[in-house]
Design a protein around this motif. Structure first.
Motif, PDB file in Angstrom:
ATOM      1  N   ARG A 163      70.945  52.598 119.838  1.00  0.00           N
ATOM      2  CA  ARG A 163      71.287  51.289 119.256  1.00  0.00           C
ATOM      3  C   ARG A 163      70.002  50.490 119.144  1.00  0.00           C
ATOM      4  O   ARG A 163      69.348  50.204 120.141  1.00  0.00           O
ATOM      5  CB  ARG A 163      72.284  50.558 120.152  1.00  0.00           C
ATOM      6  N   GLY A 224      80.824  47.434 109.163  1.00  0.00           N
ATOM      7  CA  GLY A 224      80.006  46.387 109.774  1.00  0.00           C
ATOM      8  C   GLY A 224      78.553  46.515 109.364  1.00  0.00           C
ATOM      9  O   GLY A 224      78.177  47.432 108.623  1.00  0.00           O
ATOM     10  N   LYS A 225      77.717  45.598 109.884  1.00  0.00           N
ATOM     11  CA  LYS A 225      76.315  45.620 109.470  1.00  0.00           C
ATOM     12  C   LYS A 225      75.571  46.832 110.030  1.00  0.00           C
ATOM     13  O   LYS A 225      74.508  47.186 109.514  1.00  0.00           O
ATOM     14  CB  LYS A 225      75.611  44.312 109.817  1.00  0.00           C
ATOM     15  N   GLY A 226      76.135  47.476 111.066  1.00  0.00           N
ATOM     16  CA  GLY A 226      75.560  48.748 111.535  1.00  0.00           C
ATOM     17  C   GLY A 226      75.631  49.797 110.438  1.00  0.00           C
ATOM     18  O   GLY A 226      74.714  50.603 110.270  1.00  0.00           O
ATOM     19  N   MET A 250      82.535  43.490 106.920  1.00  0.00           N
ATOM     20  CA  MET A 250      82.094  42.340 107.704  1.00  0.00           C
ATOM     21  C   MET A 250      81.016  41.639 106.868  1.00  0.00           C
ATOM     22  O   MET A 250      80.503  42.194 105.901  1.00  0.00           O
ATOM     23  CB  MET A 250      81.538  42.790 109.050  1.00  0.00           C
ATOM     24  N   GLY A 283      80.346  51.003 112.421  1.00  0.00           N
ATOM     25  CA  GLY A 283      79.210  50.106 112.660  1.00  0.00           C
ATOM     26  C   GLY A 283      79.605  48.654 112.744  1.00  0.00           C
ATOM     27  O   GLY A 283      78.883  47.781 112.259  1.00  0.00           O
ATOM     28  N   ARG A 285      81.402  45.903 115.669  1.00  0.00           N
ATOM     29  CA  ARG A 285      81.917  45.755 117.031  1.00  0.00           C
ATOM     30  C   ARG A 285      83.198  44.942 117.044  1.00  0.00           C
ATOM     31  O   ARG A 285      83.375  44.046 116.217  1.00  0.00           O
ATOM     32  CB  ARG A 285      80.865  45.070 117.924  1.00  0.00           C
ATOM     33  N   ASP A 309      80.157  54.602 116.341  1.00  0.00           N
ATOM     34  CA  ASP A 309      79.034  53.795 116.816  1.00  0.00           C
ATOM     35  C   ASP A 309      78.034  54.696 117.520  1.00  0.00           C
ATOM     36  O   ASP A 309      78.400  55.720 118.095  1.00  0.00           O
ATOM     37  CB  ASP A 309      79.508  52.688 117.765  1.00  0.00           C
ATOM     38  N   ILE A 310      76.796  54.279 117.489  1.00  0.00           N
ATOM     39  CA  ILE A 310      75.740  55.061 118.128  1.00  0.00           C
ATOM     40  C   ILE A 310      75.710  54.799 119.638  1.00  0.00           C
ATOM     41  O   ILE A 310      75.148  55.573 120.402  1.00  0.00           O
ATOM     42  CB  ILE A 310      74.377  54.741 117.466  1.00  0.00           C
ATOM     43  N   ASP A 328      74.987  58.731 115.105  1.00  0.00           N
ATOM     44  CA  ASP A 328      74.491  57.817 114.070  1.00  0.00           C
ATOM     45  C   ASP A 328      75.452  57.865 112.884  1.00  0.00           C
ATOM     46  O   ASP A 328      76.094  58.889 112.629  1.00  0.00           O
ATOM     47  CB  ASP A 328      73.053  58.171 113.671  1.00  0.00           C
ATOM     48  N   ILE A 329      75.536  56.762 112.195  1.00  0.00           N
ATOM     49  CA  ILE A 329      76.567  56.622 111.164  1.00  0.00           C
ATOM     50  C   ILE A 329      76.377  57.632 110.033  1.00  0.00           C
ATOM     51  O   ILE A 329      77.341  58.220 109.557  1.00  0.00           O
ATOM     52  CB  ILE A 329      76.604  55.168 110.654  1.00  0.00           C
TER      53      ILE A 329
HETATM   54  P1  ADP Z   1      79.292  43.276 112.348  1.00  0.00           P
HETATM   55  O1  ADP Z   1      78.857  41.986 112.941  1.00  0.00           O
HETATM   56  O2  ADP Z   1      78.934  43.442 110.924  1.00  0.00           O
HETATM   57  O3  ADP Z   1      80.697  43.593 112.667  1.00  0.00           O
HETATM   58  P2  ADP Z   1      78.088  44.466 114.612  1.00  0.00           P
HETATM   59  O4  ADP Z   1      76.703  43.961 114.783  1.00  0.00           O
HETATM   60  O5  ADP Z   1      79.157  43.879 115.440  1.00  0.00           O
HETATM   61  O6  ADP Z   1      78.447  44.427 113.069  1.00  0.00           O
HETATM   62  O7  ADP Z   1      78.107  46.015 114.902  1.00  0.00           O
HETATM   63  C1  ADP Z   1      77.073  46.856 114.530  1.00  0.00           C
HETATM   64  C2  ADP Z   1      77.268  48.127 115.326  1.00  0.00           C
HETATM   65  O8  ADP Z   1      76.603  49.161 114.644  1.00  0.00           O
HETATM   66  C3  ADP Z   1      76.701  48.067 116.736  1.00  0.00           C
HETATM   67  O9  ADP Z   1      77.700  48.375 117.674  1.00  0.00           O
HETATM   68  C4  ADP Z   1      75.594  49.116 116.725  1.00  0.00           C
HETATM   69  O10 ADP Z   1      75.547  49.843 117.935  1.00  0.00           O
HETATM   70  C5  ADP Z   1      76.000  50.007 115.594  1.00  0.00           C
HETATM   71  N1  ADP Z   1      74.912  50.678 114.925  1.00  0.00           N
HETATM   72  C6  ADP Z   1      73.766  50.142 114.489  1.00  0.00           C
HETATM   73  N2  ADP Z   1      73.029  51.064 113.865  1.00  0.00           N
HETATM   74  C7  ADP Z   1      73.738  52.198 113.896  1.00  0.00           C
HETATM   75  C8  ADP Z   1      73.528  53.526 113.407  1.00  0.00           C
HETATM   76  N3  ADP Z   1      72.435  53.870 112.726  1.00  0.00           N
HETATM   77  N4  ADP Z   1      74.486  54.447 113.647  1.00  0.00           N
HETATM   78  C9  ADP Z   1      75.599  54.110 114.320  1.00  0.00           C
HETATM   79  N5  ADP Z   1      75.858  52.903 114.791  1.00  0.00           N
HETATM   80  C10 ADP Z   1      74.940  51.952 114.584  1.00  0.00           C
END
Ligand code: ADP
Ligand code: MG
Length: 572
Positions: A163, A224-226, A250, A283, A285, A309-310, A328-329
């Protein structure tokens, strides 16, 4: 000369050069910061060595720039600050990066270790390492020039692997001037191989996730932004389309698939959260932004969750995850795509039909409001104009902060491409605007439209000098309703001070921009606003449009007024 005897000369290097070489060796070519003791020369020399070193007016804004640079590039964004106060100013951004899972390294100069540890009152004395530790993913200090290579390598790997998050790197003043012989110096540098290795999901987790997904009658995907960060855009789109499942983006995942995609359930958010039976988080939370997966907004129908999620510890953080998919996603989504086969049954038509109907109704209901020409403008009239601009310029980057300005813009302005919407993130930070806009312009070269509440803008407004100085293609639109939430509050004591949420009436933010040589525009109608923003996007000239918004428009805390405690006893 007959004398061919070689003279023993040792070529020296020092901390300055080793740091620059270590960063460049790892393809880090940009830094955001504020010069001062003890890093002034370091910034100069890095610039001299071909790095892009952007100086800000306040470290926090440089930090926000570094944080979003990390998000956009998957390389750690670098923020450079002086000791104690500069370090503390940068720390908010470092914590913000960590909270948002953005890779960033805060590099701060620090005072003399021996004096700091004995608390003898050095210049800007502070035990920075100890203070940074709980606020970031990792924190390191380098005391010897020969360890610079390792220090930078550790910082990079910690920021981007697993992460992603913020890393603090403490560099005492003395380190910069330390010398060593150049050859050993060069050898001490480390090129980080595969800094963020793929994390392949276990096959049984993939199978389990697909089993749960198959059992759904009313499935929903939440991006999500992940997912946006992962830059697995094509596979994510292929997965969503192959599955036929409606999805909800999101805030910063908007545009990962275009908001106008037929499977987008964005305008039917309340319906899909309540009615879905299987929800797959990619990605994102299950935090406050999704009401922790429980309560009124999720309705009372039983639900099963799948989460990609990672970070394994993210699973079951708020609700039971029936099918955790850790990896990883990019790898997870491609594994899903592979195992789905070619005969994946789309979700039942009554579910997708119900959603499309709701989306249509809501979009149709909104449409006339977005075309209103009220003067003074309301949020819908002004944002309707900006919505068209982004539609016509989908490659532009939208930066957005404020309360009502944020909430309305998020739902009104459709996004069409991944990672084009940058906003306040997980904490809902006010003040990210100018740092974010600057880094977005620097890292992508694309035009940037920053849509700012007047209050939010105030936190980083001085950086418009930075925008002008580097002549960046940033157009700032300040939604000026003369206050926080609204401009109409009154001081209930009857005293001479204006209410706590009220600003100067009829402030002219456009004149601030003119003071630094940029273009300032005063706009009172959606047409004027449109014209000014289009001209700015066309010319790439630094521009600030003061958009006059009705001081009565807006609600307390925007859409999260429910989080605001209110006294039931002493309400005057
Ligand atoms: P949002 O606010 O858009 O809902 P969050 O910030 O809550 O997004 O969640 C982003 C999630 O993505 C985090 O839990 C993070 O661990 C995960 N994440 C970030 N990069 C990666 C990746 N390359 N692969 C998998 N998960 C990821
Ligand atoms: Mg306001």
């Amino acid at each position: 000369m007959a004398d061919t005897e070689t003279q023993e000369t040792t070529v020296l290097t020092d901390g300055f050069h080793l740091l620059i070489d270590a960063l460049k060796l790892n393809d880090i070519d940009t830094m955001y910061g504020v010069p001062g003791i003890p890093i002034t020369d370091f910034g100069r020399m890095a610039q001299g060595a071909g790095m892009r070193v952007l100086s800000f007016r306040h470290e926090q804004n440089a930090g926000y720039a570094a944080a979003i640079a990390g998000y956009l590039t998957k390389k750690p964004g670098i923020c450079l600050t002086v000791s104690a106060p500069g370090f503390l100013n940068g720390l908010t951004a470092l914590a913000h990066a960590t909270t948002n899972c953005f890779p960033m390294i805060l590099i701060s100069g620090s005072s003399e270790r021996e004096i700091v540890d004995l608390q003898q009152g050095d210049y800007e004395e502070m035990d920075q390492l100890a203070i940074a530790k709980p606020l970031c993913k990792a924190a390191y200090r380098v005391l010897h020039a020969e360890d610079i290579g390792i220090g930078i390598a550790r910082a990079i790997r910690a920021a981007v692997s697993g992460r992603p998050g913020g890393v603090y790197l403490d560099l005492p003043a003395k380190l910069f001037g330390q010398t060593m012989d150049a050859e050993s110096g060069a050898k001490s540098l480390v090129k980080v191989i595969d800094p963020a290795p793929r994390q392949i999901p276990a096959p049984e987790s993939v199978a389990r996730a697909l089993e749960v997904l198959k059992s759904a009658k009313r499935p929903l995907v939440i991006l999500g932004k992940g997912a946006a960060y992962a830059q697995a855009d094509d596979d994510i789109r292929a997965f969503v389309e192959k599955s036929g499942i409606p999805y909800l983006p999101m805030s910063m995942a908007k545009g990962l698939l275009p908001d106008t995609h037929p499977q987008s359930a964005g305008p039917a958010r309340s319906l899909v959260l309540k009615e879905s039976d299987v929800v797959m988080l990619i990605g994102a939370r299950m935090n406050w932004l999704l009401s922790h997966g429980k309560g009124k907004s999720w309705g009372d129908k039983p639900k099963k969750f799948i989460q990609i999620d990672i970070e394994p510890r993210e699973m079951d953080s708020n609700v039971e995850i029936a099918a955790p998919l850790v990896g990883d996603i990019g790898s997870c989504v491609s594994a899903l795509l592979e195992s789905m086969g070619d005969n994946w049954a789309p979700p039942p038509a009554d579910w997708t039909g119900m959603i499309s109907e709701k989306v249509e109704t809501n979009v149709a209901r909104m449409a006339p409001r977005l075309q209103n020409n009220n003067i003074p403008m309301d949020y819908h009239g002004a944002l309707g104009a900006l919505r068209t601009i982004i539609k016509e310029r989908p490659e532009a980057i939208l930066v957005n902060e404020g309360a009502n300005t944020l909430d309305f813009a998020r739902s009104i302005i459709d996004m069409y491409q991944p990672r084009k919407r940058l906003d306040v993130g997980t904490w809902g930070v006010m003040g990210v605007g100018m740092g974010t806009a600057i880094a977005a312009a620097v890292e992508t070269g694309k035009p940037v439209l920053a849509v700012e509440g007047d209050s939010a803008f105030g936190f980083s407004g001085m950086e418009i000098e930075t925008i002008c100085r580097y002549n960046l293609p940033v157009c700032v639109v300040v939604f000026n309703n003369g206050g926080i939430y609204r401009g109409t509050d009154v001081n209930t004591s009857g005293g001479p001070d204006v209410a706590t949420t009220v600003f100067v009436k009829d402030a002219r933010y456009d004149k601030m921009m003119e003071a630094f040589g940029g273009v300032g525009v005063y706009a009172t109608t959606p047409d004027e606003l449109s014209r000014a923003v289009n001209a700015a996007m066309e010319s790439g000239q630094p521009t600030l449009v003061n958009a006059v918004i009705d001081e009565n428009a807006g609600t307390e805390s925007g859409r999260i007024g429910n989080l605001n405690p209110q006294s039931v006893v002493s309400k005057k």
